[in-house]
Design an enzyme around this catalytic site. Structure first.
Site, short mmCIF file in Angstrom:
data_model
loop_
_atom_site.label_atom_id
_atom_site.label_comp_id
_atom_site.label_asym_id
_atom_site.label_seq_id
_atom_site.Cartn_x
_atom_site.Cartn_y
_atom_site.Cartn_z
N SER A 6 7.31 46.93 42.78
CA SER A 6 7.98 45.63 42.54
C SER A 6 7.50 44.58 43.30
O SER A 6 6.33 44.22 43.14
CB SER A 6 9.45 46.03 42.85
OG SER A 6 10.37 44.78 42.28
N ASP A 23 8.37 38.41 39.48
CA ASP A 23 7.71 39.42 40.61
C ASP A 23 6.56 40.27 39.99
O ASP A 23 6.26 40.23 38.97
CB ASP A 23 8.75 40.08 41.27
CG ASP A 23 9.56 41.02 40.59
OD1 ASP A 23 9.32 40.97 39.45
OD2 ASP A 23 10.07 41.93 41.05
N ASP A 68 6.40 43.37 39.02
CA ASP A 68 6.86 44.24 38.05
C ASP A 68 7.47 43.59 36.79
O ASP A 68 7.88 44.12 35.85
CB ASP A 68 7.49 45.47 38.18
CG ASP A 68 8.71 45.49 38.84
OD1 ASP A 68 9.12 44.43 39.42
OD2 ASP A 68 9.50 46.28 38.45
N ASP A 95 10.72 42.23 36.61
CA ASP A 95 11.96 42.67 36.49
C ASP A 95 12.83 41.47 37.04
O ASP A 95 14.21 41.34 36.90
CB ASP A 95 12.49 43.96 36.71
CG ASP A 95 12.50 44.10 38.25
OD1 ASP A 95 11.93 43.37 38.93
OD2 ASP A 95 12.80 45.23 38.55
#
EC number: 5.4.2.10
Length: 458
Positions: A108, A247, A249, A251
């Site tokens: 992440s 960010d 990833d 999400d």
């Protein structure tokens, strides 16, 4: 039962340190595969389960992906490889392709030398605790490769990004577009590098895409949602109307106005909720977290919108939404769940819901938030080593109690251990900035001193 490997958002750690190693990912793929084979009763006897593996842009993703797919194959599970793809894209494609599970190799918002993994069920949601416990139990068993005739097949999924782009666009009203809007999109050199800008461009916006050149090492480095000052500078440099930062990833999302003002997850959820209420389309209330600013809670109360707090973590927000049969929830860090649009937090789709509110009403971000006088909130991340238990430390408790008495009913204090990093997060909220800063610093310093003392045994 306490879990050994799974935290609040899957498994995460430093690459090369257990459990973020090829050996563990091989065994993890096998364990997940065995659980899928045992639990999926809907498949015909001659059919194998299928898992989609996505990843972000970290250099270690290729190594871990190879190990994971080998484990799945050894268990007798077929694998689809998407290449770099945002976490919410994997959640969507699992449902769209009607397959049994999805896996995302990502850490992440963390630096490139961290990595991790999270899994999605066939419904596109995070795995329940019960299934994670089954996987951990299987990890304790020896691997026994399935006979060659039953080995899983591995193939690449073509046009995964294109499918997801079309899905994102479908969540924006057909009668509106983004023409005439200049948008800076900061992709964090992450999984959205080839997606986020295209979505906005295909909806008609004039798009300036930044940090969309991943090299395996620059994910989240001085860019994206964790370094919003970079986007704030880009907005002013390009004279853009609005800025969007995701960010690594994809999400979570934060947005910035043309004046360079940051709007966090609390603010964006408030804008979406207020607009939906105006349209008569808000279903139920809004879920926040223990970190949600008190001013936002009070603003929802003035609008007559029910509000409830979950523990920090998007899985807990999602659980609260399901319990209450609500459809909108958020963390101030930028995880926003629009359950009527997607099963999980999605940076692009959340940004589109905010842009819908702005285009539909002609208002700005500032216009929507004018009636929300945010309380000053100070967050300090305190790095700790070992297993320092701040909850049972008398000095930390005494300092926290002293701060609570000083702040009274006009403030809140939250201390919590990070679920993904060796950090204790100190949050202090109050009406007076100087007082808020003072107590946040004092509590953080007390934790540092006590953690150091516990390590030395003094």
């Amino acid at each position: 039962m306490k879990k050994k490997y799974f935290g609040t958002d899957g498994i995460r750690g430093k690459v090369g340190d257990f459990p973020i190693t090829p050996d563990f990912f091989l065994r993890l793929g096998y364990a997940v595969g065995k659980v899928l084979l045992a639990s999926d009763r809907q498949l015909a006897a001659d059919k194998r389960p299928t898992v989609l593996i996505g990843k972000d842009t970290r250099i270690s993703g290729y190594m871990l992906e190879s190990a994971l797919e080998a484990g799945f194959s050894a268990a007798g599970v077929d694998v689809l490889l998407s290449g770099p793809l945002p976490t919410p894209a994997v959640a969507y494609l699992v449902r769209a392709l009607r397959i049994q599970a999805g896996a995302v190799i990502s850490a992440s918002h963390n630096p490139f030398d961290d990595n991790g993994i999270k899994f999605f069920s066939s419904a596109g949601s995070k795995l329940p605790d019960s299934m994670e416990l089954q996987i951990e139990a299987e990890l304790d068993q020896p691997m026994k490769t399935t006979p060659s005739i039953k080995l899983g097949r591995v193939q690449r999924l073509r046009d995964a990004a294109g499918r997801y782009i079309e899905f994102c666009k479908s969540t924006f009203p057909n009668q509106l577009d983004l023409r005439g809007l200049r948008i800076v999109v900061d992709c964090a050199n992450g999984a959205d590098y080839h997606i986020a800008g295209h979505v906005m461009h295909e909806l008609g916006a004039d798009v300036i895409t930044t940090h969309a050149s991943p090299d395996g090492f620059n994910i989240n480095y001085e860019c994206g949602a964790t370094h919003i000052e970079t986007l704030q500078g880009s907005i002013l440099q390009h004279k853009a109307d609005i800025g969007i930062a995701v960010d690594g990833d994809g999400d979570r999302v934060l947005m910035v106005s043309r004046e360079g003002v940051l709007y966090d997850g609390d603010s964006l959820a408030y804008i979406i909720a207020k607009h939906r209420q105006q349209l008569g389309e808000l279903q139920g209330g809004v879920a926040g977290t223990l970190m949600t600013n008190l001013a936002v809670e009070q603003a929802f109360e003035r609008l007559g919108i029910p509000f409830a707090r979950a523990n920090v973590g998007d899985r807990y927000v999602s659980e609260l939404l399901q319990q209450n049969d609500w459809y909108l929830g958020a963390e101030n860090s930028g995880h926003i769940i629009c359950r009527d649009k997607h099963t999980t937090g999605d940076g692009i789709i959340s940004a589109l819901q905010v842009l819908y509110a702005l285009r539909d009403t002609g208002l700005t971000l500032a216009d929507f938030m004018r009636d929300v006088p945010f309380f000053p909130q100070r967050l300090i991340n305190v790095k700790v080593s070992g297993n320092f238990d701040f909850r049972s430390n008398p000095a930390v408790a005494a300092c926290k109690n002293e701060a609570e008495q000083a702040l009274g009913n006009d403030g809140r204090i939250l201390l919590r251990a990070s679920g993904t990093e060796p950090l204790i997060r100190v949050m202090v909220e109050g009406k007076v900035l100087q007082q808020t800063d003072y107590w946040a610093e004092k509590i953080a310093e007390t934790i540092r001193q006590q953690a150091a003392s516990s390590m030395t045994g003094s």
